[in-house]
Design an enzyme around this catalytic site. Structure first.
Site, short mmCIF file in Angstrom:
data_model
loop_
_atom_site.label_atom_id
_atom_site.label_comp_id
_atom_site.label_asym_id
_atom_site.label_seq_id
_atom_site.Cartn_x
_atom_site.Cartn_y
_atom_site.Cartn_z
N ASP A 377 0.83 -1.19 0.00
CA ASP A 377 0.00 0.00 0.00
C ASP A 377 0.87 1.25 0.00
O ASP A 377 1.89 1.32 0.69
CB ASP A 377 -0.89 -0.02 1.25
CG ASP A 377 -2.03 0.98 1.17
OD1 ASP A 377 -2.74 0.99 0.15
OD2 ASP A 377 -2.21 1.75 2.13
N GLU A 424 0.74 -0.72 -5.16
CA GLU A 424 -0.44 0.15 -5.14
C GLU A 424 0.05 1.53 -5.55
O GLU A 424 0.63 2.26 -4.74
CB GLU A 424 -1.07 0.16 -3.75
CG GLU A 424 -2.38 0.93 -3.67
CD GLU A 424 -2.17 2.41 -3.41
OE1 GLU A 424 -2.36 3.21 -4.36
OE2 GLU A 424 -1.83 2.78 -2.29
N ASP A 477 -11.15 0.62 -0.46
CA ASP A 477 -11.31 2.03 -0.13
C ASP A 477 -12.40 2.72 -0.95
O ASP A 477 -12.79 3.86 -0.64
CB ASP A 477 -10.00 2.79 -0.35
CG ASP A 477 -9.00 2.57 0.77
OD1 ASP A 477 -9.43 2.25 1.90
OD2 ASP A 477 -7.79 2.71 0.53
#
Length: 599
Positions: A377, A424, A477
């Site tokens: 991430d 990501e 998200d």
């Protein structure tokens, strides 16, 4: 006829009965690992099927210029890629189960069976770490290498004899997770099971496995001390930098005294982590036996109130008292006028470099033990990261700083060899981020919900996708695709573009059309949140960035309802994967002449 989900109970039982070590794809010893980063390591270890002959291996290379090639020449054609696959995002907490939370129970194995029946080849999850105790976010955990004990299956503890059936809590209707209530009910039972393993001679074999786990994972010692300390009555309301100085600053004499005083609690914590590890590796092994890979998740930053920071203070930007000096976030953009202030302490990258990134080596090695592929991430933070002074209340006042870049990954490669990651790379992406990702041959991400609000050069539009990417309808998200579309204003450019591109006009069409677009994309991996497969609205949203409360709670529903529903659509998805060339070669060729059965 629709293909239904077949639960292979005998195979599951055989895996559950096996010894937990080593897992199917556990990392090799450090001196035996091939030292290279290669995207091919992201693929399942499956033989390639030669659909057609290849010209390079034929005798035609010796034919003179202008010479006759023969009638067989047309039999030689390019071999279409069989690296294409599809996956589903579903965190284990969202699985069905009778105790208020999804667990590593039989329901996890049923989900894998469904993935197999529907032709999916990867299961993507969120971080498995112990979440922060206030908002239960898995992206702000208390330890980056440990597991969330609330995921441990109580039913499997009963099968091992570590709990009595009469000790199980009352079953509750399946609803959204109430993590705090689950912890109140479940933690005492995990403590009881761990104490039995430690003290009851009937569990000598399990005790020996626990000792082996403890020896092979020395980081667990600091993790145990931190967890026991943070749960003491006198410490539980404090951050570690407000603890007494001797324990706060990790002084050896204080730690030795603490270990002696709380030996039982420390041992029980490590047994619980051993149990988590064992149950999860059974699941991973079962998934791998079906040709399904686990895609894990690793936040680039760790929580400030964590074992990671407390035990490695010199590696983080902390003040003399231990409090963070500078913290993480992202600057203001089109989505937030004040940016996002995450609050995690920043790394002292020079200190990491002096130690050859050994902390990262341990962290990525652990990830490779748990997952087949790890999504990192906020990958852009390795190239350049946003630094905000800890006293700020928003992320507006900060500055960009240079990250470690390829040096970190080169050092990790030297120690571990190939560690497959997914970058990501969403948000503000600069050229150095792209160069870094490409230099380590890591795939990036495209998200279809981000594709429609600008012009035809938008990288998220299907015609701009690259093969070495993961295509998502949305992520954890995002809003659900149905919820996102239904919330668009009637005159929104997204609506107009989607109508022009796919003919999407209604809320009901949004998720199915984007799922089909993801599957037909040139991206070698297409991943869909389970909420989109079920066509759910935003009441099923997993996380809302910038909002601390009420996230991570969604669950898929009651087992008696959800498995028949998913079984009924498995054949439709398998057919879609066949059309999109996302089935394994042997399966696709075997089903090629029998596709009518799935109509």
């Amino acid at each position: 006829m629709l293909q239904t989900c077949r639960v292979h109970s005998q195979t599951r039982k055989s895996i559950i009965k096996e010894s937990c070590s080593p897992p199917v794809h556990a990392p090799k010893p450090l001196n035996q690992v091939k030292k290279c980063f290669n995207i091919n390591h992201l693929l399942l270890n499956k033989p390639r099927v030669a659909i057609v002959k290849t010209l390079a291996t034929s005798s035609y290379s010796n034919v003179p210029l202008g010479g006759a090639l023969g009638k067989e020449y047309v039999d030689y054609a390019p071999n279409p890629s069989k690296e294409r696959r599809a996956g589903v995002i579903l965190h284990p907490t969202s699985l069905p189960g009778p105790y208020g939370i999804g667990e590593f129970s039989d329901e996890a194995y049923k989900f894998i069976d469904w993935l197999d029946s529907a032709g999916f080849r990867c299961w993507q999850i969120l971080p498995l770490v112990p979440p922060d105790p206030m908002f239960f976010s898995p992206y702000s955990g208390t330890d980056s290498n440990c597991g969330n004990p609330l995921l441990i299956s109580l039913q499997h503890l009963v099968r091992e004899g570590l709990l009595e059936p009469s000790e199980l809590p009352p079953e509750v209707p399946v609803g959204n997770c109430d993590f705090a209530q689950v912890a109140i009910v479940k933690n005492p039972l995990l403590k009881k099971a761990s104490a039995r393993l430690l003290k009851d001679p009937r569990f000598r074999n399990l005790h020996n496995e626990y000792l082996k786990f403890r020896t092979e994972n020395p980081w667990i010692e600091d993790s145990a001390i931190f967890d026991v300390a943070r749960n003491l009555d006198e410490f539980k309301e404090l951050a570690w930098w407000d603890w007494p100085e001797d324990i706060r600053f990790h002084k050896r004499e204080a730690l030795d005294k603490f270990r002696e005083q709380y030996k039982d609690e420390i041992d029980e914590f490590i047994v619980t982590q051993y149990t988590f590890n064992k149950q999860w590796l059974y699941i991973r092994k079962y998934a791998n036996s079906k040709g399904i890979q686990i895609v894990g998740d690793m936040p680039i930053y760790v929580g400030g109130h964590s074992s990671d920071v407390w035990a490695n203070q010199h590696l983080f930007e902390l003040g003399a008292n231990g409090k963070p000096e500078n913290v993480s976030g992202v600057p203001p953009d089109a989505f937030s006028a004040t940016g996002q202030l995450w609050g995690s302490p920043l790394y002292r990258w020079d200190a990491h470099a002096k130690e050859s990134y050994s902390w990262w080596v341990t962290r990525l090695y652990r990830a490779a033990e748990l997952y087949d592929l790890t999504r990192v991430d906020h990958f852009r933070g390795f190239a350049g990261y946003w630094s905000v002074a800890a006293h700020e209340t928003t992320a507006m006042n900060g500055e960009w700083r240079k990250g470690p870049g390829a040096d970190l990954f080169n050092r990790v490669r030297d120690k571990l060899g190939s560690v497959p990651i997914l970058a990501e790379d969403l948000g503000v992406i600069t050229e150095d981020v792209v160069q870094l990702r490409e230099s380590i041959e890591a795939p990036g991400m495209v998200v279809l919900q981000f594709a429609w609000g600008s012009d035809s050069s938008n990288v998220h539009l299907p015609h701009n996708h690259k093969p070495s990417s993961f295509c998502y309808t949305g992520t954890h998200d995002n809003e659900t695709t149905r919820g996102w579309f239904s919330g668009l204003p009637e005159d929104a450019l997204d609506r107009k573009t989607l109508k022009d591109y796919f003919g999407v006009e209604s809320d009901e069409q949004a998720a199915p059309y984007l799922i089909r677009a993801a599957m037909l994309s040139v991206s070698e991996t297409a991943v869909v949140p389970m909420q989109d497969i079920l066509g759910l609205d935003n009441t099923a949203r997993m996380n809302t960035p910038g909002k601390a409360e009420g996230n991570w709670r969604w669950r898929i529903g009651d087992a008696k309802v959800i498995w028949p529903l998913l079984s009924a659509i498995a054949g439709d998805y398998r057919k879609l994967h066949q059309i999109a060339n996302r089935l394994p070669p042997s399966t696709a060729s075997a089903e090629g002449g029998a596709s009518n059965e799935n109509k």
